[in-house]
Scaffold this motif. Structure first.
Motif, mmCIF file in Angstrom:
data_model
loop_
_atom_site.group_PDB
_atom_site.id
_atom_site.type_symbol
_atom_site.label_atom_id
_atom_site.label_comp_id
_atom_site.label_asym_id
_atom_site.label_seq_id
_atom_site.Cartn_x
_atom_site.Cartn_y
_atom_site.Cartn_z
ATOM 1 N N GLY A 1 26.967 -14.553 -33.792
ATOM 2 C CA GLY A 1 26.502 -15.589 -34.703
ATOM 3 C C GLY A 1 27.631 -16.450 -35.235
ATOM 4 N N ALA A 2 27.295 -17.686 -35.624
ATOM 5 C CA ALA A 2 28.286 -18.562 -36.255
ATOM 6 C C ALA A 2 28.712 -17.948 -37.585
ATOM 7 C CB ALA A 2 27.689 -19.953 -36.475
ATOM 8 N N GLY A 3 29.991 -17.758 -37.751
ATOM 9 C CA GLY A 3 30.515 -17.089 -38.946
ATOM 10 C C GLY A 3 30.628 -15.583 -38.799
ATOM 11 N N SER A 4 30.037 -15.041 -37.762
ATOM 12 C CA SER A 4 30.146 -13.594 -37.506
ATOM 13 C C SER A 4 30.429 -13.331 -36.023
ATOM 14 C CB SER A 4 28.852 -12.886 -37.921
ATOM 15 O OG SER A 4 27.737 -13.394 -37.190
ATOM 16 N N ALA A 5 31.030 -14.310 -35.361
ATOM 17 C CA ALA A 5 31.296 -14.191 -33.930
ATOM 18 C C ALA A 5 32.297 -13.067 -33.651
ATOM 19 C CB ALA A 5 31.840 -15.511 -33.392
ATOM 20 N N TYR A 6 32.116 -12.398 -32.533
ATOM 21 C CA TYR A 6 33.021 -11.324 -32.141
ATOM 22 C C TYR A 6 33.936 -11.716 -30.981
ATOM 23 C CZ TYR A 6 29.444 -10.655 -28.514
ATOM 24 O OH TYR A 6 28.559 -10.849 -27.482
ATOM 25 N N HIS A 7 33.719 -12.950 -30.440
ATOM 26 C CA HIS A 7 34.530 -13.371 -29.297
ATOM 27 C C HIS A 7 34.500 -14.893 -29.214
ATOM 28 C CE1 HIS A 7 36.551 -13.186 -25.463
ATOM 29 N NE2 HIS A 7 35.553 -13.794 -24.831
ATOM 30 N N VAL A 8 35.634 -15.492 -28.768
ATOM 31 C CA VAL A 8 35.720 -16.948 -28.600
ATOM 32 C C VAL A 8 36.455 -17.265 -27.307
ATOM 33 C CG1 VAL A 8 35.621 -17.582 -31.057
ATOM 34 C CG2 VAL A 8 37.828 -16.976 -30.008
ATOM 35 N N GLY A 9 36.244 -18.496 -26.809
ATOM 36 C CA GLY A 9 36.923 -18.995 -25.616
ATOM 37 C C GLY A 9 36.942 -20.522 -25.660
ATOM 38 N N VAL A 10 37.502 -21.127 -24.626
ATOM 39 C CA VAL A 10 37.608 -22.595 -24.568
ATOM 40 C C VAL A 10 36.834 -23.091 -23.338
ATOM 41 C CG1 VAL A 10 39.158 -24.568 -24.337
ATOM 42 C CG2 VAL A 10 39.841 -22.598 -25.748
ATOM 43 N N TYR A 11 35.964 -24.046 -23.568
ATOM 44 C CA TYR A 11 35.241 -24.663 -22.454
ATOM 45 C C TYR A 11 36.187 -25.648 -21.781
ATOM 46 C CZ TYR A 11 31.676 -27.253 -19.886
ATOM 47 O OH TYR A 11 30.931 -27.860 -18.889
ATOM 48 N N VAL A 12 36.363 -25.517 -20.447
ATOM 49 C CA VAL A 12 37.322 -26.363 -19.736
ATOM 50 C C VAL A 12 36.616 -27.407 -18.871
ATOM 51 C CG1 VAL A 12 39.121 -24.596 -19.753
ATOM 52 C CG2 VAL A 12 37.491 -24.698 -17.831
ATOM 53 N N GLY A 13 35.291 -27.472 -18.969
ATOM 54 C CA GLY A 13 34.542 -28.470 -18.197
ATOM 55 C C GLY A 13 33.954 -27.891 -16.931
ATOM 56 N N ASP A 14 32.966 -28.648 -16.389
ATOM 57 C CA ASP A 14 32.331 -28.271 -15.126
ATOM 58 C C ASP A 14 31.731 -26.864 -15.163
ATOM 59 O OD1 ASP A 14 33.091 -30.763 -14.107
ATOM 60 O OD2 ASP A 14 35.018 -29.948 -13.438
ATOM 61 N N GLY A 15 31.215 -26.469 -16.334
ATOM 62 C CA GLY A 15 30.554 -25.165 -16.463
ATOM 63 C C GLY A 15 31.491 -23.977 -16.476
ATOM 64 N N MET A 16 32.792 -24.202 -16.723
ATOM 65 C CA MET A 16 33.774 -23.120 -16.711
ATOM 66 C C MET A 16 34.374 -22.935 -18.113
ATOM 67 S SD MET A 16 33.728 -22.261 -13.460
ATOM 68 C CE MET A 16 35.225 -21.302 -13.250
ATOM 69 N N PHE A 17 34.835 -21.753 -18.364
ATOM 70 C CA PHE A 17 35.554 -21.480 -19.625
ATOM 71 C C PHE A 17 36.740 -20.570 -19.327
ATOM 72 C CE2 PHE A 17 33.106 -17.615 -19.297
ATOM 73 C CZ PHE A 17 33.868 -16.638 -19.929
ATOM 74 N N VAL A 18 37.691 -20.567 -20.270
ATOM 75 C CA VAL A 18 38.839 -19.656 -20.204
ATOM 76 C C VAL A 18 38.823 -18.822 -21.480
ATOM 77 C CG1 VAL A 18 41.350 -19.455 -20.227
ATOM 78 C CG2 VAL A 18 40.244 -21.147 -18.743
ATOM 79 N N GLY A 19 38.998 -17.528 -21.323
ATOM 80 C CA GLY A 19 39.031 -16.638 -22.486
ATOM 81 C C GLY A 19 39.792 -15.366 -22.195
ATOM 82 N N ALA A 20 40.360 -14.794 -23.253
ATOM 83 C CA ALA A 20 40.971 -13.459 -23.152
ATOM 84 C C ALA A 20 39.840 -12.470 -23.361
ATOM 85 C CB ALA A 20 42.067 -13.293 -24.196
ATOM 86 N N GLN A 21 39.319 -11.922 -22.249
ATOM 87 C CA GLN A 21 38.070 -11.178 -22.307
ATOM 88 C C GLN A 21 38.236 -9.744 -22.833
ATOM 89 O OE1 GLN A 21 36.410 -14.060 -22.136
ATOM 90 N NE2 GLN A 21 34.765 -12.839 -21.231
#
Length: 276
Positions: A233-253
């Motif tokens: 949830g917003a404000g209670s998120a447990y993980h984040v990443g960066v959207y890099v475009g074209d349906g892809m994201f980068v994250g430390a999983q």
């Protein structure tokens, strides 16, 4: 009968011959002793007197002291023997304790070595798993993947600040995931996102809960390169990443995969915020 027959006689009784002889012998002995004493006295007057020493007589008190001294000596010997036995026992105990300590150290070293080898094997397995995961993701990107709507994707065409953020996170793909990591070679999810936006002078909160409300909420159908994705949830998120475009994201999983670039379908996010 005479008229004087019952009258005791006043005459002294006659001494027997044996009595007379005994008295004569005694008298003779006395005279002989006197004669010898006289002769001895004359001789002593002519000869020097020699002094003689008498040895002390062993009295009952002295005998008791000797016995007591013997008892004391015997007790002292027994005490010394007991002390010697105690010292020998203490020496044996110290030697045994030293041997036990050496054995304990040896076992500790072996256990430490065993744990190190186990950790090395585990780390090697994790690296192999991450390598395989990255190879799979790279193959997915090279052959073209689909976003959540099923359309074909290609490389991002982001520009400006978004391009700088995307270039930074993509450069970290393959790095290890470590809880609390903030680089340069290991990250956790929010540490990577914070460092990426710092490249364009944007200071984000450190934790994912705060990052999930750091900008304007946007729909997952209206994503732009550089948007922050969050899971939970917003404000209670447990993980984040960066959207890099074209349906892809980068994250430390996680510790198994490390930092990856993957399609949104790999791990669909819950929402997104825009800070650029």
């Amino acid at each position: 009968m005479s008229h004087t027959a019952h009258i005791r006689s006043h005459r002294k009784p006659r001494r027997s011959a044996s009595t007379i002889a005994m008295r004569a012998g005694v008298a003779g002995g006395v005279l002989s002793t006197l004669a010898v004493a006289g002769a001895s006295g004359s001789a002593n007057a002519a000869e020097p007197v020699t002094q003689t020493l008498e040895l002390p007589t062993l009295t009952a008190d002295l005998a008791a002291q000797v016995a007591q001294s013997a008892d004391v000596t015997q007790q002292a010997a027994a005490s010394y023997e007991l002390q010697a036995e105690r010292d020998a026992a203490a020496a044996r105990a110290a030697k045994q304790a030293e041997a036990d300590l050496a054995e304990a150290k040896k076992k500790a070293e072996e256990e430490k070595k065993k744990k190190a080898e186990e950790a090395a094997r585990k780390a090697a397995a994790e690296r192999a798993s991450r390598t395989a995961e990255r190879a799979t993701l790279s193959a997915s990107v090279d052959t073209g993947s689909s976003d959540s709507s099923g359309s074909s994707v290609s490389s991002s065409s982001a520009t400006g600040s978004a391009a700088a953020v995307i270039a930074f996170v993509q450069a970290q793909v393959g790095d290890a995931y470590v809880t609390g990591g903030t680089g340069p070679n290991s990250w956790d999810c929010s540490g990577l996102v914070q460092a990426a936006f710092k490249q364009v002078n944007i200071d984000l909160p450190r934790v994912s809960q705060s990052q999930s409300t750091a900008g304007t909420q946007v729909s997952l159908d209206n994503l732009q390169p550089g948007d922050i994705l969050y899971w939970g949830g917003a404000g209670s998120a447990y993980h984040v990443g960066v959207y890099v475009g074209d349906g892809m994201f980068v994250g430390a999983q996680n510790s198994s995969t490390g930092v990856v670039q993957a399609p949104l379908s790999y791990d669909p996010p819950s929402g997104a915020v825009r800070v650029l």
